[in-house]
Design a protein around this motif. Structure first.
Motif, PDB file in Angstrom:
ATOM      1  N   TRP A 171      -7.121 -24.072  -9.826  1.00 17.81           N
ATOM      2  CA  TRP A 171      -8.325 -24.030  -9.005  1.00 17.81           C
ATOM      3  C   TRP A 171      -8.542 -22.695  -8.313  1.00 17.81           C
ATOM      4  O   TRP A 171      -9.575 -22.477  -7.694  1.00 17.81           O
ATOM      5  N   THR A 172      -7.583 -21.815  -8.344  1.00 18.29           N
ATOM      6  CA  THR A 172      -7.710 -20.581  -7.576  1.00 18.29           C
ATOM      7  C   THR A 172      -8.930 -19.776  -8.022  1.00 18.29           C
ATOM      8  O   THR A 172      -9.184 -19.609  -9.209  1.00 18.29           O
ATOM      9  N   MET A 173      -9.711 -19.313  -7.067  1.00 14.78           N
ATOM     10  CA  MET A 173     -10.953 -18.597  -7.347  1.00 14.78           C
ATOM     11  C   MET A 173     -10.750 -17.079  -7.410  1.00 14.78           C
ATOM     12  O   MET A 173     -11.656 -16.353  -7.794  1.00 14.78           O
ATOM     13  N   TYR A 174      -9.573 -16.608  -6.993  1.00 16.76           N
ATOM     14  CA  TYR A 174      -9.269 -15.183  -7.078  1.00 16.76           C
ATOM     15  C   TYR A 174      -7.754 -15.016  -7.089  1.00 16.76           C
ATOM     16  O   TYR A 174      -6.998 -15.983  -6.891  1.00 16.76           O
ATOM     17  N   ASP A 175      -7.302 -13.811  -7.326  1.00 15.70           N
ATOM     18  CA  ASP A 175      -5.876 -13.539  -7.428  1.00 15.70           C
ATOM     19  C   ASP A 175      -5.276 -13.391  -6.024  1.00 15.70           C
ATOM     20  O   ASP A 175      -5.225 -12.295  -5.465  1.00 15.70           O
ATOM     21  N   THR A 176      -4.856 -14.497  -5.454  1.00 18.70           N
ATOM     22  CA  THR A 176      -4.284 -14.466  -4.108  1.00 18.70           C
ATOM     23  C   THR A 176      -3.013 -13.618  -4.054  1.00 18.70           C
ATOM     24  O   THR A 176      -2.759 -12.931  -3.058  1.00 18.70           O
ATOM     25  N   LEU A 177      -2.227 -13.669  -5.105  1.00 22.65           N
ATOM     26  CA  LEU A 177      -0.968 -12.920  -5.138  1.00 22.65           C
ATOM     27  C   LEU A 177      -1.238 -11.413  -5.146  1.00 22.65           C
ATOM     28  O   LEU A 177      -0.592 -10.649  -4.418  1.00 22.65           O
ATOM     29  N   GLY A 178      -2.199 -10.999  -5.957  1.00 27.21           N
ATOM     30  CA  GLY A 178      -2.534  -9.578  -6.025  1.00 27.21           C
ATOM     31  C   GLY A 178      -3.116  -9.061  -4.729  1.00 27.21           C
ATOM     32  O   GLY A 178      -2.757  -7.971  -4.259  1.00 27.21           O
ATOM     33  N   LEU A 179      -4.024  -9.843  -4.121  1.00 26.00           N
ATOM     34  CA  LEU A 179      -4.614  -9.427  -2.853  1.00 26.00           C
ATOM     35  C   LEU A 179      -3.559  -9.346  -1.761  1.00 26.00           C
ATOM     36  O   LEU A 179      -3.515  -8.386  -0.984  1.00 26.00           O
ATOM     37  N   ASN A 180      -2.691 -10.349  -1.686  1.00 21.33           N
ATOM     38  CA  ASN A 180      -1.660 -10.382  -0.653  1.00 21.33           C
ATOM     39  C   ASN A 180      -0.747  -9.157  -0.759  1.00 21.33           C
ATOM     40  O   ASN A 180      -0.418  -8.514   0.248  1.00 21.33           O
ATOM     41  N   TYR A 181      -0.356  -8.822  -1.981  1.00 26.95           N
ATOM     42  CA  TYR A 181       0.512  -7.655  -2.185  1.00 26.95           C
ATOM     43  C   TYR A 181      -0.211  -6.370  -1.798  1.00 26.95           C
ATOM     44  O   TYR A 181       0.354  -5.492  -1.129  1.00 26.95           O
ATOM     45  N   ALA A 182      -1.481  -6.274  -2.201  1.00 23.12           N
ATOM     46  CA  ALA A 182      -2.256  -5.064  -1.907  1.00 23.12           C
ATOM     47  C   ALA A 182      -2.429  -4.858  -0.407  1.00 23.12           C
ATOM     48  O   ALA A 182      -2.300  -3.731   0.097  1.00 23.12           O
ATOM     49  N   LEU A 183      -2.720  -5.937   0.330  1.00 28.64           N
ATOM     50  CA  LEU A 183      -2.890  -5.818   1.784  1.00 28.64           C
ATOM     51  C   LEU A 183      -1.571  -5.469   2.464  1.00 28.64           C
ATOM     52  O   LEU A 183      -1.535  -4.688   3.432  1.00 28.64           O
ATOM     53  N   THR A 184      -0.475  -6.043   1.974  1.00 26.50           N
ATOM     54  CA  THR A 184       0.841  -5.736   2.545  1.00 26.50           C
ATOM     55  C   THR A 184       1.173  -4.261   2.371  1.00 26.50           C
ATOM     56  O   THR A 184       1.693  -3.613   3.293  1.00 26.50           O
ATOM     57  N   GLN A 185       0.874  -3.703   1.199  1.00 24.99           N
ATOM     58  CA  GLN A 185       1.160  -2.294   0.955  1.00 24.99           C
ATOM     59  C   GLN A 185       0.213  -1.381   1.728  1.00 24.99           C
ATOM     60  O   GLN A 185       0.610  -0.324   2.238  1.00 24.99           O
ATOM     61  N   GLU A 186      -1.053  -1.779   1.838  1.00 26.92           N
ATOM     62  CA  GLU A 186      -2.061  -0.948   2.504  1.00 26.92           C
ATOM     63  C   GLU A 186      -1.795  -0.800   3.995  1.00 26.92           C
ATOM     64  O   GLU A 186      -2.002   0.277   4.576  1.00 26.92           O
ATOM     65  N   PHE A 187      -1.325  -1.878   4.624  1.00 25.02           N
ATOM     66  CA  PHE A 187      -1.251  -1.901   6.082  1.00 25.02           C
ATOM     67  C   PHE A 187       0.196  -1.908   6.588  1.00 25.02           C
ATOM     68  O   PHE A 187       0.557  -2.653   7.496  1.00 25.02           O
ATOM     69  N   GLN A 188       1.038  -1.045   6.009  1.00 21.55           N
ATOM     70  CA  GLN A 188       2.438  -0.969   6.418  1.00 21.55           C
ATOM     71  C   GLN A 188       2.596  -0.543   7.877  1.00 21.55           C
ATOM     72  O   GLN A 188       3.389  -1.110   8.624  1.00 21.55           O
ATOM     73  N   ASP A 189       1.848   0.467   8.303  1.00 25.84           N
ATOM     74  CA  ASP A 189       1.948   0.924   9.694  1.00 25.84           C
ATOM     75  C   ASP A 189       1.548  -0.179  10.665  1.00 25.84           C
ATOM     76  O   ASP A 189       2.191  -0.381  11.710  1.00 25.84           O
ATOM     77  N   GLU A 190       0.458  -0.886  10.339  1.00 23.70           N
ATOM     78  CA  GLU A 190      -0.040  -1.938  11.232  1.00 23.70           C
ATOM     79  C   GLU A 190       0.947  -3.105  11.329  1.00 23.70           C
ATOM     80  O   GLU A 190       0.966  -3.830  12.320  1.00 23.70           O
ATOM     81  N   MET A 191       1.780  -3.282  10.295  1.00 23.22           N
ATOM     82  CA  MET A 191       2.775  -4.352  10.309  1.00 23.22           C
ATOM     83  C   MET A 191       4.036  -3.970  11.094  1.00 23.22           C
ATOM     84  O   MET A 191       4.553  -4.763  11.882  1.00 23.22           O
ATOM     85  N   HIS A 192       4.507  -2.745  10.872  1.00 26.09           N
ATOM     86  CA  HIS A 192       5.838  -2.387  11.366  1.00 26.09           C
ATOM     87  C   HIS A 192       5.848  -1.609  12.673  1.00 26.09           C
ATOM     88  O   HIS A 192       6.901  -1.465  13.293  1.00 26.09           O
ATOM     89  N   ARG A 193       4.673  -1.134  13.084  1.00 26.46           N
ATOM     90  CA  ARG A 193       4.621  -0.366  14.327  1.00 26.46           C
ATOM     91  C   ARG A 193       3.533  -0.949  15.218  1.00 26.46           C
ATOM     92  O   ARG A 193       2.388  -0.500  15.184  1.00 26.46           O
TER      93      ARG A 193
END
Length: 408
Positions: A171-193
């Motif tokens: 039923w998935t309407m988009y690639d949740t796994l790909g988006l989740n990975y992309a956001l995690t990589q994009e926002f490293q500073d916002e996560m760790h600092r």
């Protein structure tokens, strides 16, 4: 190691369900920290008091988050938990692990910590419970050398999480796994600092079944949806009709009452459909989502702290979720800029929107107002009419009726 008498927490091992007390005792047979954690817990139940105190900021070099400081007020009595810090590991998208990966995590944790884990925390991270301050750098070095990273904590972007998406779900309407990975990589500073006013959570669900409960737990929920008509296989509808009462279990359960079934044909008024997925989830072979797929973006849910619990509400009814996810990333940054300018310390974005108003928020992020964004009717009417306005309207209505131009 000292053997603790635990008559009170022993009660938590009774009953049909697995008990965390049993697992703590197992770990305590070979680990002093876990053993003292058992005794500490019994003491809390005996005295009806909690002895954990907030440890302030504790972490590793270069990271402001990922480790939650925890100390006991009665560390002299239970030295194994005098320091009992929690380490968060960034989980794989969709929580997919191999047995080798889990064994690697546990072996390192047995070496430096209590051996106790929580799979997973409510944010999503794999939570490692209990270690000492002087072991933190060694823990981080060993995990990071094997490709693991710390999760997030504090006033930061919390570790993004998602459902299994295309990994297992039709039923998935988009690639949740790909988006989740992309956001995690994009926002490293916002996560760790941590630099935010308070925490910010992003959760991605592939459809409205919302298996990660994003609409209740995430400041930003990205929920899969579709445009166009639900696809219907009338032959399969007949097969379901022989096994279930379609009117009782499907038609009468539709929240917008947009469906009808006369015993021969299932009809859907798609213009009224709210895309809740109930009918599709119950009749998987007969109904499928529309072919143009994307996501709805909702904002603002949280648990109660300042103004009580909130559920997310819609800000973007439909958006395509496609690599490299530029549109989503830009929207997130605009949301953070407005929140940063308007929030007080420890205010989640949903609380700020409630105080400042949706209009101010939408103008700042460049999203036009739409009917789908209305969370609830206003208490006051949008427009006010004087007696002269009403008299003028009635005169115009009468004139149109005379000339045959009246349409309503």
């Amino acid at each position: 190691m000292k053997k603790y008498n635990t008559p009170l927490i022993d009660q938590l091992e009774k009953g049909p369900w697995p008990s965390f007390v049993t697992e703590m005792k197992k770990a305590g047979k070979t680990n002093e920290m876990a053993n003292d954690a058992v005794g500490h817990l019994e003491k809390c139940y005996t005295t009806k008091m909690g002895y954990w105190k907030h440890g302030g900021i504790v972490g590793v070099l270069g990271y402001g988050g990922g480790v939650i400081g925890r100390y006991s007020e009665i560390g002299d009595e239970f030295p194994g938990v005098a320091h009992f810090h929690t380490v968060r590991l960034n989980q794989p998208s969709g929580f997919f692990y191999t047995s080798k990966a889990l064994r690697e995590i546990c072996d390192i944790w047995d070496k430096y910590g209590s051996g106790l884990t929580n799979v997973h925390g409510s944010t999503g991270d794999l939570v490692l419970l209990g270690t000492k301050t002087d072991a933190l750098e060694a823990i981080f070095a060993e995990y990071s050398s094997r490709g693991w990273d710390l999760g997030s904590s504090g006033s930061a972007l919390r570790t993004p999480s998602c459902c299994v998406g295309p990994g297992r779900c039709e039923w998935t309407m988009y690639d949740t796994l790909g988006l989740n990975y992309a956001l995690t990589q994009e926002f490293q500073d916002e996560m760790h600092r941590p630099t935010f006013s308070y925490k910010f959570k992003i959760k991605s669900s592939g459809c409205a079944c919302d298996c990660v409960a994003s609409i209740a737990r995430a400041d930003m929920s990205i929920i899969g949806t579709w445009k166009g008509d639900i696809q219907i296989d009338q032959n399969e509808v007949k097969n379901y009709a022989s096994k279930m009462n379609i009117n009782a279990e499907i038609i009468n359960m539709c929240p917008t009452q947009c469906m009808s079934y006369d015993g021969k044909e299932l009809k859907i008024n798609n213009a009224e459909c709210s895309r809740c997925m109930h009918c599709i989830a119950k009749m998987t072979k007969a109904l499928k989502p529309g072919k143009e797929r994307g996501a709805t973006i909702c904002i603002g849910s949280k648990a109660p702290i300042v103004v009580g619990s909130l559920l997310s509400w819609v800000i973007v009814p439909f958006i395509k979720i496609e690599e490299p996810y530029t549109e989503v990333k830009e929207l997130i940054r605009k949301i953070w800029d407005w929140w940063d300018e308007n929030a007080k310390p420890r205010e989640r974005i949903g609380e700020v929107i409630e105080m400042k108003g949706m209009r101010s928020f939408l103008e700042a992020i460049g999203v036009p107002p739409m009917p789908q964004q209305i969370k609830e009717p206003r208490k006051d009417p949008f427009m006010f009419y004087t007696e002269d306005d009403i008299a003028s309207y009635k005169a115009k209505e009468a004139e149109e009726k005379k000339t045959g131009k009246y349409k309503f």
